[in-house]
Every structure is written in structure tokens, then in C-alpha cells.
Design an enzyme around this catalytic site. Sequence first.
Site: not given
Ligand code: IVH
Length: 665
Positions: A36, A112, A114, A172, A420, A425
Site C-alpha cells: 500500500d 461493513e 472488509k 469474499e 469437544c 454444546c
Molecule cells: S464492496 C469494489 N464490501 O475488497 C466493488 N468489498 O479492496 C464493491 N472486500 O475487491 C466491493 N470486504 O473483494 C466490498 N464488505 C466489503 C468487502 C469488500 C472485502 C474486498 C472486495 C474488493 C476489495 C477491494
Amino acid sequence: MENIQNLIKRLRKELARHNALYYDKNEPEISDGEYDALVRELERLEQEYPLFALSKSPTKKVSGYASSSFKPIKHAVPMLSLDNTYSHAEAASWYERIVKKFNNSNLEFVIEPKVDGVSASLTYLDGVLIVGATRGDGETGEDITENIKTIHDIPYKLKIENPPSFFEFRGEVYIDKSDFKKLNEKISYSDGQKFANPRNAASGSLRQKNPQITAERKLHFFVHSFGKIEEKYFKKQSEFLEYCQNCGFKLQSNFRICNSFEEMSKFMDIMLEKRGLLNYEIDGLVIKINSLKLQNELGSTNKSPRWAVAFKFPSKQATTKLIKIRSQLGRTGIITPSAILESAPLSGVTISHATLHNFEEIERLNVNEGDIVLIERAGDVIPKIVKVVRKESESFFKPPKNCPSCGSEVVKEKEVAYRCINPECPAQFRRHLIHFVSRNAMDIDGFGESVVDQLLEKKKLHKLSDIYHLSYDDFIKLELFKAKKANNLIKAIAESKKRPLSKLIFALGIRHIGEKVSEIVAKRFKTMEALFDVSLEDFSKVSEIGEVLALSLREFFENATARHVIEDLGLSGVNMTEPGTSKKVSQFEGRSFVLTGELEKYSREKASEIIKSLGGKVTSSVSKKTDYVLTGENAGSKLEKAKELDIKIIDEAEFEKLINIWYKI
Ligand code: IVH
């Protein structure tokens, strides 16, 4: 100085190389954070010198590509990437831009997690899964349909009546942290190359030629967006998510709908703190405008949507050089190796040491002095070496066969069979609940056996964290309950969220772990997050913990179901730290320093670098806002001013004492 155009070219080439290592080989040489940083540097240069900006620069297009080992699949709608922000301030300015654009400060956003996995697109025709594909270069992905079909979270047929004729679900694919750990252990026992992180493990498992192997890897999937849809219209992202759940997908439950940046900001802080409690890796959060109409109005660039942005968490990994492996004889006779590293900044702290657990670990990692290694810092614990990213050494490291002190042989410990240990449970659940709420555990006054039994009968309790979601209505319906008693019980439940970690450990009912051991463990390891990562050896090193207790603790904190129980409790607001010993925050964090005079051991630049790496800042003149003045020989007027303003003055020795605490963690 290097010519700017060459520098830009070199950065692009370097990024292309790292992309290939990351996407194709699954063997990154640098951490995501370092990648990054390279992208940001290139972005900065391209902005400053637009003459050299190219439309096909890695900053302008989706990174990654579809390898030729799989059949290419063209996405009906391109799969984009996300723009990143790295601080509250950057996220706030994205938010402000949107508010300004629509001239509306009451917009709804969905925020949400990531999830750090691999994006995949699933195409359903008339409700049946036909194709599963990776993102590839955004336009064309790889056909991984057979592998996708092995994932339990993905329905083969949508569980709804009259499904749309065409539907691209996007989400994902990821692996739980505990399964990742087990997978890596298995791989290293068979002398294979470990995966650097869960994302790599998920990617490697998903792109197997043999779907049988994918099936064994326990992959998960959650939906976060969509591509092309026919005959179906959603008004909001939140409505789409609900629809996915009805279709039979597993939903990411940790999302929030927010109406202001303040609300989002609070959620960002909560998730940053709770990140380590989740049994899946997240590298940040995604903020999206909830209204799909407004999303459409904003549209996208070639690379990313304008209606969403990622808020990235600080990276937990970095790469550095292993300078020396040191063998130390511990208090209880255990000889442990530790690694001395070339100093590297990692989530706000400079790291110069790492644990190596034991000598078998060195063998498994195939690491030796001089190698470039990937290090990771999880929770409060000392960083560990994840893997070698570049082998620089030629020989193998030879562990001492005998104790350096008495000469006796080093004994290896064996793990025993699994049992377990799930506190939820069904057969054991009632007993666990009664123990959890009891006086010596979470001490919820008024939550007796009869309350437990009645709530179980009314199906109000399915998991431990349900206790923290019971309402007044649930209690008032119970026998002998009136308003006062119901309110008191609600207060007592809320109060119990603040219990120290030691009480929670005891309350979880871990086999053999009584009150005293719970306290010892909490005091020694401080946070729940740290406990997830403690090795068998490190538990055994605590003098009061023998082999049986160490095994029980290690098994429990490594168990995926137990981890889920803890994750739910954490997200319900239950405290996960031991008071007085909670998270270490560097004394330098947010403090402002002024340097004056000459120091003996450090140049001015070096001292400033150290202060900054520990979260402090250095300013040139003394004011009321200065926290420390660091003085050396021949200090001048700044020292006088500091005395005048009554500002804390420290000399080189005191400074060293302070930094040593932080350099040696
Ligand atoms: S929305 C870009 N929501 O992050 C189209 N992406 O760095 C809209 N990702 O390729 C994506 N969690 O696969 C969205 N809650 C989330 C996500 C998420 C992980 C991934 C996604 C994207 C990447 C971008």
C-alpha cells in the site's frame, strides 16, 4: 537525485512484480501495508507530476490478472477495487465530499467489515449456480466453479421462489484464523511452504486444480455486492444483504447502518479494537452509501466505485532482516530461541525483536541469520516470524542439542487427542450457563437456575452471548418477575460486561481452569486477543501452569467454536482485558517533544525518528503545548524557556530508559 520519470517507472515495475508474487504465486515478498505504501508513493508522484501519469498505471486500474492455468471467464459487469483511506480524517473528507455533492447531511451509509480474503463472482441462472470466478484483472477472471461448489456457505440453488434469470453475486472467500493456523501447522509438518496469512491461504486453496483439496480447506464465503442482475431491483444495499440471507448465503452480521460520520467513527473505533477477537482476518472496513439510486448517480472510475471507500486498519505485518538468533535459558529451564531484527516500524511501534517459540519452529520456518522475514504483531504479544520471504543465508541454523547450562537433552512435548470443548454444546449448555452467570464467574445477581431453565424453555438462550441481548419483555414474562426485578436483572447483566478478563476466563468453563489459574493467566497475558496466540510452550512457561493446564488452555483458545463464542461476547460489549494491565500505549503517543543541545549517542535525526516511530512528534520551539524537552550538552534558550513554562525536562539517560521499554517489547 534519481530522475522522477525513472523513479516512477521503477515503482511501476516493482509494483507489477509484487502483483505477480501476490496474485499468481501466492508468495508475497512484502506485507500488504508495505505494498500500500508503494502504491501511495506512486499516486503522490503521479499527482505531483501529471506529465508522467499513465492510464494503465497500477494506480488507475484494478490490480491482479487471470492466470492461464484456468479457463477465462468474462464478468458481465467488471469487478472493481476500492479506494483506500488510512485515517478518520481521510474517511471524513470522503464523507464530506458526498454530503456536499448531494447537499444532504442526513444520508444513510452502510459500514461493513472488509474481510481479507479473495473476491469471487458467482453467476446464478434461474437460481442455480452456474459459474464461480476470481476477480482476475477486473474484466476477466478465472473459472473456479468446481472449487466454489465445495464451499458450504454458498447455496447451489437459491432458496427463494422465482429467482431472477441472471444474478452475479460478489463476495469474499476466506478462511477462519484458527483453520489457517492448523493448515499452516499441517503444511510445515510435511515440509511445505507455509502461507503468509489467511488471505494467501484462501487464495491458494481456491485456485487448486483438484477441488478435493479445496474441499478439505474449510473455506467460507460472504456476499458484499453484486454485478449484473436481471428482473430484480433493490433500493438499498441493506435490502440486498437481507435478500442474500433469504437466498441461503451466510451474512456478515457485523455491519451497521449509520446516519452520520460520528456514528461511523464510533463503529470504526470499536472494530479496530475488536479486530483481534474476530476469528476471520479483516484489514479494515468498507463504507458504502446505502441508497442504490445515489450509488448509480455517483458511478465509478475504471478502478473503483465513487460510492464506497475502504477505511484500512494499520498493517500487522512487515518485512525485515533477521540479524541474529539468540538462545536463552528461561526461569523454568526451557531454552528458547529469539530473533534480533533490523528495526522495522509496525503498527506504531518499532520492532527489533521477535519470538521464535522453539527450535522446531526454526527448522519448520527454515530460517537462519541473514534471511529476510515477514513478521506479524497480533494483539499485545511480541511479534512473531511468519515466514522467510527471501533466503539470504546458505547454511541451516543448528539448535543446541543440550542445555547450555547442565548439558541434559532438550525434551519435546507432544499434543494429545482432541475433545469437544465447545461451551455451547447443547448437552452441556445449561451447566455452562449456570456457571457463567454464577457469583465467582460473571456474577450476574438474580440470574439463578430457575431463570436459566425458564429462558431455555422459552428458547431465548441459544448461545452465551444471548444473555447480553435479553430484554425487559423477556424477563417480565418469567415466573415471579415484576418490573423492579426485571430492571434489576437487566442492570446486573449490563454491569457484568465490565468484569475483568480473569472472571471471563473462569466463566468460560475451560477444562481444569479454576479461579486462581484464570487470574494468573489474565495477569500474565493481559488481553483475550493475546491469549489466542499463546503457544503451548508459552503457557507452560508460566510457573503455576503445568502440562495439563497448558494443553487445556491452548486447545480451548485455538478451537474455532470457542473462538466464535468469545467473538460474540466481545461484540456484545463484554470486556476482554485485565484492568491495570490493559493495552500498552507508548508514553510517546501523541506527545510533543523539543530537542535542544547535543546528545552523546544519538544524532538529532535519529532521536526524532525514534520519537516519531513511537507515536510522538517533534517540534522546533518550546510552547505550552510541549510535553517533553530532551536536553543534551550546551543546551540553550529552549531549556530556559522549558523551565519557565514548567515543562518536563529529560536528559539522554531518561530518554533511553523510556525508549528501551518500548524497543524491547
Ligand atoms: S464492496 C469494489 N464490501 O475488497 C466493488 N468489498 O479492496 C464493491 N472486500 O475487491 C466491493 N470486504 O473483494 C466490498 N464488505 C466489503 C468487502 C469488500 C472485502 C474486498 C472486495 C474488493 C476489495 C477491494
